[in-house]
Design an enzyme around this catalytic site. Sequence first.
Site, PDB file in Angstrom:
ATOM      1  CE1 TYR A 145      -3.544   2.582   0.479  1.00 56.12           C
ATOM      2  CE2 TYR A 145      -2.138   3.440   2.613  1.00 56.12           C
ATOM      3  CZ  TYR A 145      -3.270   3.308   1.813  1.00 56.12           C
ATOM      4  OH  TYR A 145      -4.269   4.760   1.965  1.00 56.12           O
ATOM      5  CG  ASP A 240       5.597   3.857   0.998  1.00 49.27           C
ATOM      6  OD1 ASP A 240       6.032   4.358   1.937  1.00 49.27           O
ATOM      7  OD2 ASP A 240       4.596   3.514   0.400  1.00 49.27           O
ATOM      8  CE  LYS A 268       0.872   5.127   8.356  1.00 46.89           C
ATOM      9  NZ  LYS A 268       0.770   4.233   7.024  1.00 46.89           N
TER      10      LYS A 268
HETATM   11  C1  LIG Z   1       0.224   4.852   5.827  1.00 45.60           C
HETATM   12  C2  LIG Z   1       1.169   4.485   4.485  1.00 45.60           C
HETATM   13  C3  LIG Z   1       0.922   5.532   3.529  1.00 45.60           C
HETATM   14  C4  LIG Z   1       0.095   6.354   3.313  1.00 45.60           C
HETATM   15  O1  LIG Z   1       0.247   7.461   4.182  1.00 45.60           O
HETATM   16  P1  LIG Z   1      -0.802   8.621   4.733  1.00 45.60           P
HETATM   17  O2  LIG Z   1      -0.070   9.167   5.710  1.00 45.60           O
HETATM   18  O3  LIG Z   1      -1.868   7.645   5.300  1.00 45.60           O
HETATM   19  O4  LIG Z   1      -1.145   9.201   3.566  1.00 45.60           O
HETATM   20  C5  LIG Z   1       1.846   5.096   2.306  1.00 45.60           C
HETATM   21  N1  LIG Z   1       2.778   4.103   2.314  1.00 45.60           N
HETATM   22  C6  LIG Z   1       2.794   3.255   3.462  1.00 45.60           C
HETATM   23  C7  LIG Z   1       3.790   2.270   3.305  1.00 45.60           C
HETATM   24  C8  LIG Z   1       2.018   3.336   4.399  1.00 45.60           C
HETATM   25  O5  LIG Z   1       1.996   2.251   5.463  1.00 45.60           O
END
Ligand SMILES: *Cc1c(COP(=O)(O)O)cnc(C)c1O
Length: 438
Positions: A145, A240, A268
């Site tokens: 994701y 990511d 995060k």
């Molecule tokens: C949470 C997440 C996102 C998206 O971040 P948001 O701040 O919710 O837009 C993208 N990549 C990964 C791996 C994530 O866990």
Amino acid sequence: MSGHSISEELFARASQALPGGVSSPVRAFRAVGGTPVFIDRAEGAHFTDVDGTDYLDFVMSWGPMILGHAHPRVLEAVYEAAAAGTSYGAPHRGELELAQRVAAQYPGAQRVRFTSSGTEATMSAIRLARGVTGRDRIVKFSGCYHGHGDCLLVAAGSGGATFGTPSSAGVPGAIAGLTTVLPLDDPERFLSFMESEGNQVAAVIVEPIPANNGLLLQRPEFLKALREATRRHGALLIFDEVISGFRVAPGGAAELFGIEPDLATFGKVIGGGFPVGAFAGPARYFDHLAPEGPVYQAGTLSGNPVAMAAGLATLDILEETSAHAQLEELGRHLEKGFDAMMAGKQYPVRLQRLGSLFWLSFSEGPVARCAEEIPDDIGAPYATFFHACLEAGVYLAPSAYEIGFLSTAHTVEDVDTALRVFERGCARTFAQEGIDAD
Ligand SMILES: *Cc1c(COP(=O)(O)O)cnc(C)c1O
């Protein structure tokens, strides 16, 4: 909880004001049933709902709260920053200091651009990769994701098609068609795709520690294959690290695996509980980004001073307290305790873990390394287990596919408490399924 709780009352009202009663879909409890609890306040590893019930929290806001909720030193930094004004729309020291911290800790991160979410970070990193390479196509992996940008809400096309299809209504097919979705843990498939079409690919994006569809731990060989083939075909490799960044090690998965991507995205943990994302990499790529170059990207609240202060305080404390070693130790305690508890029982449930990330996988058989290996019947047993834990005051993610997070505020006693609750939760879940303990 029976009767008419305040959470139920608020949720009924919220459902008339917010779609599904929430600001982000998984919070609505649709995957586990029941009514979401409304949180009143949070401190350390706990939060209390509006009905006064205390929970031991293993969601931790889905990752940001690595030091626990309302850490006194983070709050102090936030109060101090807020007193000096909450947004300037002009440069300030905080963003410089946090960017320097990222550069010092993350391999190859000479330049950092801040955003307000992880979604913006991945969208912008992909635009930068397209601008740098002059190519349009990208590759992602099923089960990873990357936020809700159009080009990343894409599922694999049918059969052997290399063109993806939208995984959300509202995403144009023409955009999804530029994304190819491949399986994780299959270097041969990836390499053969890159041999035939790699010269059209701007970027390959991957969660090096896929943690949004269970915890799909990758073999280092797979990540090395991504690194080598992207380099060979002139595509950029994007890690990511929105979950893994600053959590699994100061230099994220790149440090853990000894693999340097071309670009990395963060979110995060980097915001210490405030809306922050970032993407980073070498100067030679960021020379293409506005105002240095032609790739446009911007944000009114990007580099927000209060958020920068929270992120900086968080990274300071992580570094000063050897938090990563502490989290690994706590994670090991959880894993060992879980395995000891399950020994001799026939329950089809397993705990997967890396550092402070864990996933209770309600299935048997070999460890899943790609989304396709996760059985599609894990939802029902998890829902029973989830509610058993919730009633016992342990708050887990309201979906079988979401993982758990430990923080430095969790103690060994907290983990032992959770283990006892997990044991009773499993007994209830599998009694219902007709599976005995032995
Ligand atoms: C949470 C997440 C996102 C998206 O971040 P948001 O701040 O919710 O837009 C993208 N990549 C990964 C791996 C994530 O866990």
